[in-house]
Structure formats: C-alpha cells, structure tokens
Write a protein that holds these residues in place. Sequence first.
Motif, PDB file in Angstrom:
ATOM      1  N   ALA A  62       0.843  -1.196   0.000  1.00  0.00           N
ATOM      2  CA  ALA A  62       0.000   0.000   0.000  1.00  0.00           C
ATOM      3  C   ALA A  62       0.875   1.242   0.000  1.00  0.00           C
ATOM      4  CB  ALA A  62      -0.929   0.011   1.215  1.00  0.00           C
ATOM      5  N   ALA A  63       0.373   2.301  -0.623  1.00  0.00           N
ATOM      6  CA  ALA A  63       1.072   3.582  -0.638  1.00  0.00           C
ATOM      7  C   ALA A  63       0.043   4.691  -0.506  1.00  0.00           C
ATOM      8  CB  ALA A  63       1.885   3.749  -1.920  1.00  0.00           C
ATOM      9  N   PRO A  68      -0.391  15.971  -5.324  1.00  0.00           N
ATOM     10  CA  PRO A  68       0.381  16.430  -6.492  1.00  0.00           C
ATOM     11  C   PRO A  68       1.459  15.433  -6.926  1.00  0.00           C
ATOM     12  CG  PRO A  68       0.085  18.220  -4.918  1.00  0.00           C
ATOM     13  CD  PRO A  68      -0.359  16.970  -4.237  1.00  0.00           C
ATOM     14  N   TRP A  69       2.093  14.770  -5.970  1.00  0.00           N
ATOM     15  CA  TRP A  69       3.087  13.759  -6.317  1.00  0.00           C
ATOM     16  C   TRP A  69       2.407  12.558  -6.963  1.00  0.00           C
ATOM     17  CZ3 TRP A  69       6.171  13.378  -1.044  1.00  0.00           C
ATOM     18  CH2 TRP A  69       6.682  14.634  -0.731  1.00  0.00           C
ATOM     19  N   LEU A  70       1.237  12.217  -6.428  1.00  0.00           N
ATOM     20  CA  LEU A  70       0.503  11.064  -6.956  1.00  0.00           C
ATOM     21  C   LEU A  70       0.117  11.289  -8.407  1.00  0.00           C
ATOM     22  CD1 LEU A  70      -0.884   8.367  -6.625  1.00  0.00           C
ATOM     23  CD2 LEU A  70      -2.786   9.518  -5.494  1.00  0.00           C
ATOM     24  N   GLU A  71      -0.324  12.484  -8.732  1.00  0.00           N
ATOM     25  CA  GLU A  71      -0.696  12.792 -10.119  1.00  0.00           C
ATOM     26  C   GLU A  71       0.499  12.630 -11.046  1.00  0.00           C
ATOM     27  OE1 GLU A  71      -2.611  16.470 -12.748  1.00  0.00           O
ATOM     28  OE2 GLU A  71      -2.216  16.710 -10.609  1.00  0.00           O
ATOM     29  N   GLU A  72       1.657  13.129 -10.622  1.00  0.00           N
ATOM     30  CA  GLU A  72       2.869  13.018 -11.446  1.00  0.00           C
ATOM     31  C   GLU A  72       3.287  11.566 -11.624  1.00  0.00           C
ATOM     32  OE1 GLU A  72       7.600  14.281 -11.244  1.00  0.00           O
ATOM     33  OE2 GLU A  72       6.169  15.152  -9.836  1.00  0.00           O
ATOM     34  N   LEU A  83      -2.090  -1.213  -3.639  1.00  0.00           N
ATOM     35  CA  LEU A  83      -3.146  -0.283  -3.249  1.00  0.00           C
ATOM     36  C   LEU A  83      -2.540   1.110  -3.195  1.00  0.00           C
ATOM     37  CD1 LEU A  83      -6.010   0.369  -2.031  1.00  0.00           C
ATOM     38  CD2 LEU A  83      -4.947   0.022   0.210  1.00  0.00           C
ATOM     39  N   VAL A  84      -3.136   2.055  -3.906  1.00  0.00           N
ATOM     40  CA  VAL A  84      -2.635   3.427  -3.920  1.00  0.00           C
ATOM     41  C   VAL A  84      -3.758   4.359  -3.458  1.00  0.00           C
ATOM     42  CG1 VAL A  84      -1.672   5.282  -5.311  1.00  0.00           C
ATOM     43  CG2 VAL A  84      -1.030   2.912  -5.787  1.00  0.00           C
ATOM     44  N   CYS A  85      -3.461   5.191  -2.458  1.00  0.00           N
ATOM     45  CA  CYS A  85      -4.428   6.163  -1.933  1.00  0.00           C
ATOM     46  C   CYS A  85      -3.790   7.545  -1.905  1.00  0.00           C
ATOM     47  CB  CYS A  85      -4.862   5.769  -0.519  1.00  0.00           C
ATOM     48  SG  CYS A  85      -5.629   4.135  -0.387  1.00  0.00           S
ATOM     49  N   ALA A  86      -4.642   8.543  -1.752  1.00  0.00           N
ATOM     50  CA  ALA A  86      -4.187   9.934  -1.679  1.00  0.00           C
ATOM     51  C   ALA A  86      -4.489  10.498  -0.303  1.00  0.00           C
ATOM     52  CB  ALA A  86      -4.876  10.771  -2.755  1.00  0.00           C
ATOM     53  N   TRP A  87      -3.548  11.292   0.239  1.00  0.00           N
ATOM     54  CA  TRP A  87      -3.790  11.992   1.492  1.00  0.00           C
ATOM     55  C   TRP A  87      -4.825  13.097   1.266  1.00  0.00           C
ATOM     56  CZ3 TRP A  87      -2.404   9.700   5.691  1.00  0.00           C
ATOM     57  CH2 TRP A  87      -1.202   9.007   5.789  1.00  0.00           C
ATOM     58  N   GLU A  94     -13.939  11.153  -0.385  1.00  0.00           N
ATOM     59  CA  GLU A  94     -13.842   9.739  -0.746  1.00  0.00           C
ATOM     60  C   GLU A  94     -12.755   9.450  -1.769  1.00  0.00           C
ATOM     61  OE1 GLU A  94     -17.603   8.216  -1.918  1.00  0.00           O
ATOM     62  OE2 GLU A  94     -18.498   8.473   0.073  1.00  0.00           O
ATOM     63  N   ARG A  95     -12.596  10.317  -2.781  1.00  0.00           N
ATOM     64  CA  ARG A  95     -11.623  10.049  -3.837  1.00  0.00           C
ATOM     65  C   ARG A  95     -10.948  11.350  -4.250  1.00  0.00           C
ATOM     66  NH1 ARG A  95     -12.441   4.852  -5.348  1.00  0.00           N
ATOM     67  NH2 ARG A  95     -10.940   4.932  -7.039  1.00  0.00           N
ATOM     68  N   ILE A  96      -9.690  11.225  -4.647  1.00  0.00           N
ATOM     69  CA  ILE A  96      -8.931  12.349  -5.189  1.00  0.00           C
ATOM     70  C   ILE A  96      -8.251  11.860  -6.468  1.00  0.00           C
ATOM     71  CG2 ILE A  96      -7.007  13.951  -4.835  1.00  0.00           C
ATOM     72  CD1 ILE A  96      -7.561  13.848  -1.852  1.00  0.00           C
ATOM     73  N   GLY A  97      -8.595  12.467  -7.603  1.00  0.00           N
ATOM     74  CA  GLY A  97      -7.978  12.067  -8.865  1.00  0.00           C
ATOM     75  C   GLY A  97      -8.193  10.614  -9.220  1.00  0.00           C
ATOM     76  N   GLY A  98      -9.324  10.043  -8.784  1.00  0.00           N
ATOM     77  CA  GLY A  98      -9.620   8.651  -9.087  1.00  0.00           C
ATOM     78  C   GLY A  98      -9.084   7.666  -8.069  1.00  0.00           C
ATOM     79  N   PHE A  99      -8.332   8.125  -7.059  1.00  0.00           N
ATOM     80  CA  PHE A  99      -7.765   7.239  -6.052  1.00  0.00           C
ATOM     81  C   PHE A  99      -8.530   7.393  -4.733  1.00  0.00           C
ATOM     82  CE2 PHE A  99      -4.336   8.045  -9.034  1.00  0.00           C
ATOM     83  CZ  PHE A  99      -3.807   6.778  -9.234  1.00  0.00           C
TER      84      PHE A  99
END
Length: 364
Positions: A62-63, A68-72, A83-87, A94-99
């Motif tokens: 999991a990460a 902004p780093w996730l988008e890049e 598993l990838v999530c966003a802070w 619930e979701r940020i940029g699809g995550f």
Amino acid sequence: MLAGEVPDMAGIRLIAAMPDRTHLDLLNGYVRAGGLAGQWTLECFTSPEALKRRFQTGEADAAVIHPPWLEELAQSGRLNARLVCAWSEEPGEERIGGFPALFKYEPANLLLARIRSMVKEQTSRGGEGEGDSGSRTGCRTIAVYSTRGGAGKTTLAVHLLELMGRRNRSVLYIGLETTPSLEIFVRSGEGADMARLLYEMGRGGGFAEALRRSMVLDAARGFHYIRPFRLAEDAEGMTAREAQELIRQVRALGLFDYVVLDLESSLHDRVKGALLAADDILWLIEDEAVCLEKTARRLEEWKRALGESWQPVSRRIGYVVCRSAGPALSAECRRIAWAVRGRLPDVPEWRRGSHAPPGAKGYA
C-alpha cells in the motif's frame, strides 16, 4: 506478487509520502511505540524524487501519497504498489484524482485499520462473494506482448478475458495495434472507436460517457472491448502519455476487475506507455532460435528506450512459451526467459475462440 495472491497480513509494506515530515514522524512513532513493527513495514518519504527511486526497487502492499506527487507518478506509470491512496485534508472526502482518499488527521490506529482492511479486501478479491462492480478499487491491468506478429497475442488476450468472464469478473479488452486482430473473434460494428475515445479524453470532457459510446459487450464471451483503431494513422499518433492516461482513467472508474492490453510487436510510444502502466506483462516467446534471438535483441532495445524505468518494468514480465512441445526448455530459452509463467501448445481451435486454453499462472 501475482493477482489472486494474498500477502501476509501480519506484515504489510506501507509507504507514506508527503512533504509534512512532522506528521510522518508521528505516524512512524506510533508504529514503533505501539509494538506494531512486526505488523507493518513503514517507509516514509518527504520528496517525490526519493519516492520515485523507492518504487523502482520493488512493490509495496500500500502507498498513501501527497496528491500532487501522486498525479505526477500516475502519469509516468511509476506507481509500484498494489493499493494506492491519496492523502486528504478534508474529512469525508472519498476520492482524489480517481484514487481512494485517506484523511490525513485521522487517528493513527483508525488510519492503519482502514488501510489493513483495504489491502485485505483488494488482495483477496477474486474469491467467491465479491461485491458489486461499482465498489471495485482493485482493477489490474495485464499487457500481452511479443517480439513478432502472429505469436498469438490476441488469441491469448481473448481467452484470458473469456476465462475471467466465466468466473464472474468484469473485464475489458483494449487493443493498441495498428492492424487489429480482434475482428477474428468479434464484429465490433459501427460506432465510436479508440481514436474518438482519445479525442474526447484529450478534451477533458466526460470520460465515462465517451467510454460507454466506444465500448461493446460480447455477451457470449462475457467481456467488454473498446472498438479498436479503424485507421493505422490514428494508432500511430497515440503517445505514451495518452496510453497511460487512458489506463489510469479506466481504472479510476472502478468498473472492471481486469483490463487486458493487446499490444503491437513494436517499440512504438503507445506500447511504451502501456508497458509502463501495466501491472503484469505476459511476453509470448517460442523456444526456437529466430524468436529467441529477436527477443534478446528487443529486451536490449526496451532497456535503452525505458532508461531508469526498465528495472520496474522488467520485474513485471512473465514469459509464456507458445507452441510448446513439452516441459523441457532449451538452455538459451532459460537464459532469456528467466521467469516462465506458462506454456501453451499449438491448438488451432483456440484461434476460433471455441476452446479456452489453460489460464496463465496467477490468473487461473
């Protein structure tokens, strides 16, 4: 780790990445002070450069990453975690940029419990009693590739889709060839094709609606597919970034358990993007001199083309020996194909889609 394998839930490999060092120190301190070191392997990163280097060394369970780093990283195809999530800074988001979003200030015990539950749900998905398709977060992409045309990429892709469809998985075929072979198995008919979907995606409009218009359900075989490129020049114009963004947006919709990518036997930019974005790569080879020589040469070409991204991509390659005459492999084949995932004999009926071949290991 292959799809369907459940990691040891007593030792989850978790990456936490954000510029806020203080918050990461608190999380790390909770894990250590709470005697949780045996249950969690926590790695903290405060710079995107260090995070990129970490993803090149191997997969995490999991990460949770600064948006902004996730988008890049998502655009570059360097997200090497199951598993990838966003802070999130906002509770209830619930979701940020699809995550999936995780609230940054949630109490550490609740945060870790939620991550553990999400990892367990995702890695054990594939058994009986799955939830409805609208709640899927574990879409896995499988790229099928070979050094030369006619190796059976589309045949393998279609049969994988049929096999998973019969097991009640929601699956999607994406063909990225200039001369599509899918028409051997299905008749896509009129309607929006891959080129139109890429156009709508580039406009930034409603991707879900554009996908619906370009997608067809083969009810008999149990899988969806995007109508392939009708014009070779449209396929040739597709970039690596477009391939990665297409895969990212399909995954973000949460509609599919698996997406199978049928790739052209070339070094084209769109193939590069697909390889970077794929979770697993099934590379078809034949145990004969010409194919093995071409495969060795192509591996070197991809190594140069991908640069620092080659190592993580190479670890996702599993070789499938097609037209196999038996279990024994030549010394040269064993040298080149260091990770043989399966063998497929030459059965002409398979090319007509009438008999499903053995599923590659990890997807059966």
